[in-house]
Structure formats: C-alpha cells, structure tokens
Design a protein around this motif. Structure first.
Motif, PDB file in Angstrom:
ATOM      1  N   UNK A  43     -32.160 -47.080  -8.801  1.00 20.29           N
ATOM      2  CA  UNK A  43     -32.160 -46.180  -7.560  1.00 20.29           C
ATOM      3  C   UNK A  43     -33.489 -45.222  -7.896  1.00 20.29           C
ATOM      4  N   UNK A  62     -35.910 -41.169 -13.197  1.00 22.07           N
ATOM      5  CA  UNK A  62     -35.549 -40.104 -13.811  1.00 22.07           C
ATOM      6  C   UNK A  62     -34.391 -40.784 -14.792  1.00 22.07           C
ATOM      7  N   UNK A  63     -33.758 -41.555 -14.426  1.00 25.23           N
ATOM      8  CA  UNK A  63     -32.685 -42.224 -15.694  1.00 25.23           C
ATOM      9  C   UNK A  63     -32.330 -43.788 -14.914  1.00 25.23           C
ATOM     10  N   UNK A 112     -37.395 -34.799 -13.776  1.00 22.42           N
ATOM     11  CA  UNK A 112     -36.708 -34.209 -12.597  1.00 22.42           C
ATOM     12  C   UNK A 112     -37.602 -33.800 -11.281  1.00 22.42           C
ATOM     13  N   UNK A 168     -39.369 -33.662  -7.825  1.00 25.98           N
ATOM     14  CA  UNK A 168     -39.081 -33.778  -6.364  1.00 25.98           C
ATOM     15  C   UNK A 168     -40.075 -33.947  -5.409  1.00 25.98           C
ATOM     16  N   UNK A 201     -36.858 -37.671  -9.243  1.00 24.49           N
ATOM     17  CA  UNK A 201     -35.379 -37.517  -9.042  1.00 24.49           C
ATOM     18  C   UNK A 201     -35.108 -38.510  -7.693  1.00 24.49           C
ATOM     19  N   UNK A 202     -33.762 -39.080  -7.603  1.00 21.91           N
ATOM     20  CA  UNK A 202     -33.536 -39.861  -6.434  1.00 21.91           C
ATOM     21  C   UNK A 202     -33.398 -38.884  -5.287  1.00 21.91           C
ATOM     22  N   UNK A 203     -33.623 -39.430  -4.101  1.00 25.88           N
ATOM     23  CA  UNK A 203     -33.287 -38.994  -2.786  1.00 25.88           C
ATOM     24  C   UNK A 203     -34.208 -38.042  -2.144  1.00 25.88           C
TER      25      UNK A 203
END
Ligand SMILES: Cc1cc2nc3c(=O)[nH]c(=O)nc-3n(C[C@H](O)[C@H](O)[C@H](O)COP(=O)(O)OP(=O)(O)OC[C@H]3O[C@@H](n4cnc5c(N)ncnc54)[C@H](O)[C@@H]3O)c2cc1C
Ligand SMILES: Nc1ncnc2c1ncn2[C@@H]1O[C@H](COP(=O)(O)O)[C@@H](O)[C@H]1O
Lengths: 257, 326
Positions: A37, A121-122, A146, A148, A182-184
């Motif tokens: 993701x 990030x992961x 992390x 954005x 980071x996601x999203x």
C-alpha cells in the motif's frame, strides 16, 4: 530529476492467510498479490514529481519471478523503467532480513546516481518499517521518514513529516536523499489501457540477486496465530438476533447503555 | 560487565510512558540474562527527567549532551548513539518504538551490521523476540544470530506491550556523555513541530463512539453508521484510511497519528485492528467489533463481537436500539 522507487509485492489485503507446514512463513500457494500500500503512494509521489519537474522514474523490486507483474503495473502507471532483482529460491527469499534486502537494492541502484529514492514507509507483510532507512545509510545519503508531502527547492527538497498525535514538521535537505512515504497522501492513479500497452515496450531489467553477499543476521523461528488478550464473546444468529443480543448485553452485562 | 542499554525519550521534562515500558522490557531482559541495565537520554535532559528514572533500576543513566542534539536529526542521533554504544559496549540496545526511533534506529543498527527487531511485543527465553506480521493477523518470533558485546542486538518495543510500573530499587548514577560531533555535518534542517488546525470535536470526552473503517467501502455508505451513532447519541470516529480519503475530517481519526480515546463504549465497524488504531482506543471500557473476518485482530481486544456483513448488522443494530428507546 531521476527518482527510484522501491516497491514490494505483498499478499493482498483481503487474502486468506494460512501458516505454512513448517510454521515459519505463510503458504504462498494460490495467494493473491498486490503492490504494497504505501509503495503505491511512493510511486504516485514519484510520478507527480516527474510530471512537475521532468526526469525519469525507475521502479525496483526484490522478489520472486512473479514480482515482475507488480513492476509491470508500475510501468503501466507511468514509471519509465523497471529493475527486478530476482530471487528464485522461495526459501532464500523469505529468509532475507531487511539489511539483506537493502543491500540488494543498494547494489542495484548505486550506479544509477538517483536524485531521489522513495520507498513505502512499511511493508504490509513484514512491517519492519526500516528497509528505506537502511538503504539511505548504505547509499550514504540523508533521509526522512513518514513523509506526507514533498516540494522541490533551490537547494534540494522540503518535506512534510508526520509526527505523533496530529503534529507535523517540515524538513529541508539536500539531494540526493531518501524518503519513506506514508499512505493516503495522494489520490492514486489507475493504469490506463494505453499505459498497459506502453508498459510492454518499456525496459524491465532482471538482475540475479547475489545471495552470497547478504547472509541474514536476523532469523525468524516461528509464525503463530495471535492469542486473545480479552475473551471476546461472539454473538451469533441472524443479524437481527445478534443485534438484539448485543443491545441486551450492553444494557444488562456491560451496563454501558 | 556487559549490559542492556535502553534509550529513553522525554517530553516536557518527563520520561514518556512508552519509554518507561521500554525500560521495564529492558530490565526484564537484563535480569534474565544477568546483565547490567543502563539507560540513556539524548538531547538536553534536565534533573526532572533524571528524577523520574532514579531508583527504577538502571545502574547508570547517560545524559548524552551536545549542542548539535538540541533538535532531533537522524544524523545527529545516529552518530551520538553510535559513539555511546562504542564506548559502553552493551550486548542489547532497547528503544521505545516511536516515530523518532523508527527514523534513526535502523540507520544506527546498520552501522553495526545489525538489523533492528522493530515493534517487539514480547520477550521469550533465548532470548527470542515476538512481533506482529500482516498488521496483527499473525505473530512471529525472531532471533539475532551474530551479535555480542559492542556489536549489540537492537530492538524497539511496541506501545502498551510491557507494563510501565516497574520498580527495582537501587542507586542510579548520572553520567554525562559528550559525543564528539563538532565536525559532524548534519544534512537535514528540521522545522519546528506544529499542529493542524484547531479541533472542533472533542472525541476524548464522548462517552460513546461509533467508529468506522475501510469495511464501509464508499463514502455513500456512511449514513448507515451515522444512523447508528444517532440512535446511541454517539460521536462518529474513524480509522485513518477513512480520514485520508476525506470521507470524514482528520479530527475524527483515532490512533497513533490521531486521537487517543477511552470511552465507555467503542463500536468498531469494518475496522481490522492494526496496532496504530488499537493504541488509540484499547483503553475503552467496553469494545464491540463488527467485522466479516473472524480472524481480524480487532476481535483480540473486543469484549463483544459480531462476525458478519456490516451492511446487514449495523442497520439491525440501529433498529434494535431505536426499539429500546421507544
Ligand atoms: C505510522 C503509521 C501511523 C498510522 N496511524 C494510524 C491512526 O492514527 N489511525 C488508524 O486507524 N490507522 C493508522 N495507521 C494505519 C493502520 O496501520 C491501518 O492501515 C488502518 O488502521 C487500517 O484501517 P481499517 O481497519 O479501516 O482498514 P483495513 O485494515 O482495510 O480493514 C478493513 C476491515 O473491514 C472488514 N470488512 C470489509 N468489508 C466488510 C463488511 N462488508 N462487513 C464487515 N466487515 C468488513 C475487513 O474484514 C477488515 O478487517 C497508521 C499506519 C502507520 C504506518
Ligand atoms: N523486497 C523488496 N523490494 C523492494 N522494496 C522493498 C522490498 N522490501 C521492502 N521494500 C521497501 O521498503 C519499505 C519498507 O519495508 P519494511 O522495512 O519491510 O517495512 C517498503 O514499503 C518498500 O518500499
């Protein structure tokens, strides 16, 4: 601007996960796979930077033969080239630790001289949250995690970093640099039909992983099902029956209504 | 004597709770292995910080001080901790698993040819370390194979996994450790931390929260949870992906990067229960989970669960609640 994005193929979010016979990893037979993701967001960030700045986006993955599909997907979305560090022995692959993966990535991209390296990030399977940071150390470049948002500046790059509990921070750094995304943060694009067609013509270079140089220092002994912390009472029946039982329990037993 | 070194964090002159948990984990490890326990605070620790640690087990607390450590940077912290490790030669280095640790500890471990065992939830004999896989769907056990004094095994512990209220009485020595960073080039320039726009809902004070996750599928489906919230007089909360997508405002997000809540009743609907969500709500008095996957980790912390399709169960629950009211 030349941007390298490290992407990982992982089991799909809704895939039915079963522990394998040896109890050391999961059964990979017939499992649906997808792009990790946060890596999808790293790829999106890279494509948007390229659209704004010009340059090239190279997608790289360490994985089995079928990880090639995931790299092709990245090409279909707009990446220009792909590098596939192939590990054909499934046992050797699942035994690689984060340092080993980062070393394989580092040796494949060192000569590329990128301006920016992006990772997720992961990973959704191992979840170590560190392969990108290790890669930055191996490449000898600064990093930030992390992330954005990114913004190219006259001296390098300015990023928006997420802190805990709803706090944020800007960080400025020179390039080349590595960012873990980071996601999203963005809206993800889909591959268009044209994109899929074009992807077939794009370069996807396969390199064989030199496993002798990356002996793991971390060993996974066992994989088990989690044990329950609280004893959950599962309420059964038709939706109406289960709902009624719940209301009764919340009133009479838990006394929270 | 070989040691376990725990690297603590402080905020507003206090050692953070997760750092005290890491201290407890490190103390257990030191005790089982017969090693000395030492601690370190990087930056500018005050006496107040030291006072909260004194008598809580560490033999020595190193105050790692240098003007280049006043603001956190990964370059500064990596180099300072590397020098402390070279000088004190611990066999294990333990961290709290915070965003700051995620940012520099992997880099630090790489300097020693080691891999950080991140987000540890338990310590087993060996020692072996347990951590989650697949966002909590599985557990796993790990061992470092090539470490020793001065070339330590690195681990970070998950928030809430170890009890913070440890007291092993003893004398604690405070020692200043000044790394030589004068020629170190710090490549990143950090800005001041800031908060997003002011909050307009106070989730923390709501007695009942109806919290919605990605199982809701589309923004257009939100009315079914809104109706449930109305029937309960509850506030609406959400997991991160719902807020990222803009379906609900950020201020309704529960979890490590959102709000921490502990209501009387927390109803998690279509939320899988990733640790970053759980840390924000597992202190709730009563937790209800509605999820179609019977193995979803949310059920591990729930008091009551209904396994099934939320699109059937949530409206049925609203109906049952409204019937009760009348
Ligand atoms: C550094 C960091 C910080 C983070 N901070 C936060 C945070 O503050 N808050 C937070 O929430 N997350 C946070 N996350 C993200 C977190 O890791 C998870 O990805 C997220 O919580 C997952 O959200 P979800 O449970 O809604 O979605 P998913 O994990 O996708 O779960 C959806 C669930 O819905 C169920 N479902 C699907 N359809 C139905 C149906 N019809 N009926 C019933 N059930 C259904 C599925 O079985 C599944 O369990 C953070 C992650 C990182 C790495
Ligand atoms: N096998 C891999 N191939 C390419 N990139 C990877 C691989 N494993 C991890 N990564 C990258 O490193 C990030 C963090 O992974 P992890 O440290 O496993 O949580 C992922 O989001 C990917 O961007």
């Amino acid at each position: 601007m030349k941007i390298i994005v490290a992407i990982k193929q992982v089991p799909e979010r809704d895939a039915r996960i079963r522990i394998d016979a040896a109890g050391k990893w999961i059964d990979l037979q017939d499992i649906e796979v997808a792009l990790n993701e946060s890596d999808a967001y790293a790829l999106e960030e890279a494509l948007q930077l390229k659209e704004a700045q010009g340059g090239e986006v190279v997608a790289i993955s360490v994985g089995p033969e079928r990880a090639g599909q995931t790299i092709r997907e990245a090409l279909a979305k707009g990446a220009d080239r792909g590098i596939h560090v192939e590990v054909s022995d499934p046992d050797a692959l699942t035994n690689l630790d984060s340092l080993a993966i980062a070393r394989l990535l580092a040796s494949a991209i060192r000569d590329e001289q990128p301006d920016l390296v992006l990772t997720g990030l992961q990973s959704d399977d191992l979840g170590f949250g560190q392969t990108g940071v290790i890669l930055a150390e191996l490449l000898g470049i600064p990093h930030a995690t992390l992330i954005l948002k990114t913004e190219v500046t006259s001296t390098g790059i300015r990023v928006l970093r997420e802190l805990e509990d709803g706090w944020f921070q800007h960080i400025d750094m020179p390039t080349p640099a590595l960012l873990t995304i980071q996601s999203g943060t963005n809206k993800l694009r889909y591959a268009t039909l044209m994109g899929i067609k074009r992807a077939k013509m794009k370069e996807l270079r396969a390199v064989t992983a030199d496993l002798a140089s990356v002996a793991p220092v971390l060993v996974r002994d066992r994989v088990t099902l989690p044990s329950k912390q609280r004893t959950t009472e599962i309420l059964t029946g038709t939706p109406a029956e289960a709902a009624q039982k719940l209301v009764d329990k919340l009133q009479a037993e838990a006394r929270v209504l | 004597m070989s040691s376990v070194l725990v690297i603590l964090e402080s905020k507003n002159d206090h050692v953070t709770r997760i750092s005290l948990e890491a201290l407890a984990a490190a103390a257990t490890l030191a005790e089982t292995l017969g090693l000395r326990l030492n601690a370190a605070l990087v930056g500018a620790p005050t006496d107040l910080v030291f006072n909260t640690i004194q008598g809580k087990a560490p033999h020595t607390v190193y105050a790692v001080q240098h003007e280049k450590l006043h603001a956190y940077t990964s370059d500064g912290y990596t180099e300072a901790c590397a020098q402390l490790i070279q000088s004190t030669k611990p066999a294990y280095v333990v961290f709290p698993h915070t965003y700051q640790v995620r940012d520099f500890a992997p880099r630090l471990a790489t300097r020693f040819g080691q891999v950080l065992i991140s987000d540890v939830t338990g310590i087993e004999p060996g020692p072996a370390f347990t951590r989650q896989l697949f966002q909590g769907k599985l557990n796993s056990t790990w061992r470092a194979t090539a470490f020793g004094e001065g070339n330590p095994c690195f681990l970070s512990v998950q928030a809430g996994a170890f009890r913070a209220d440890l007291h092993i009485p003893g004398e604690t020595i405070l020692e200043t450790f000044e790394p030589s960073l004068d020629t170190l080039a710090i490549r990143t320039t950090p800005g001041e931390p800031f908060r997003a726009a002011a909050q307009t809902v106070d989730l923390a004070s709501a007695p009942i929260l109806v919290s919605v996750g990605r199982g809701i599928k589309e923004q257009a489906n939100l009315p079914i949870v809104e109706e449930l919230a109305a029937a309960l007089g509850a506030e609406l909360a959400a997991s991160r992906p719902i807020c990222d997508a803009g379906w609900l405002p950020m201020e309704r997000q529960v979890g490590s990067s959102g709000q921490t809540v502990a209501p009387k009743l927390y109803i998690a609907i279509g939320i899988s229960g990733a640790i970053q969500h759980l840390v924000g709500m597992k202190g709730s008095q009563c937790i209800v989970a509605i999820n179609k996957d019977e193995n979803a980790p949310i059920f591990e912390v729930a008091n009551y669960g209904i396994v099934g399709d939320l699109f059937d169960i949530v409206p049925a629950l609203t109906t049952a609640l409204n019937a009760r009211a009348r």
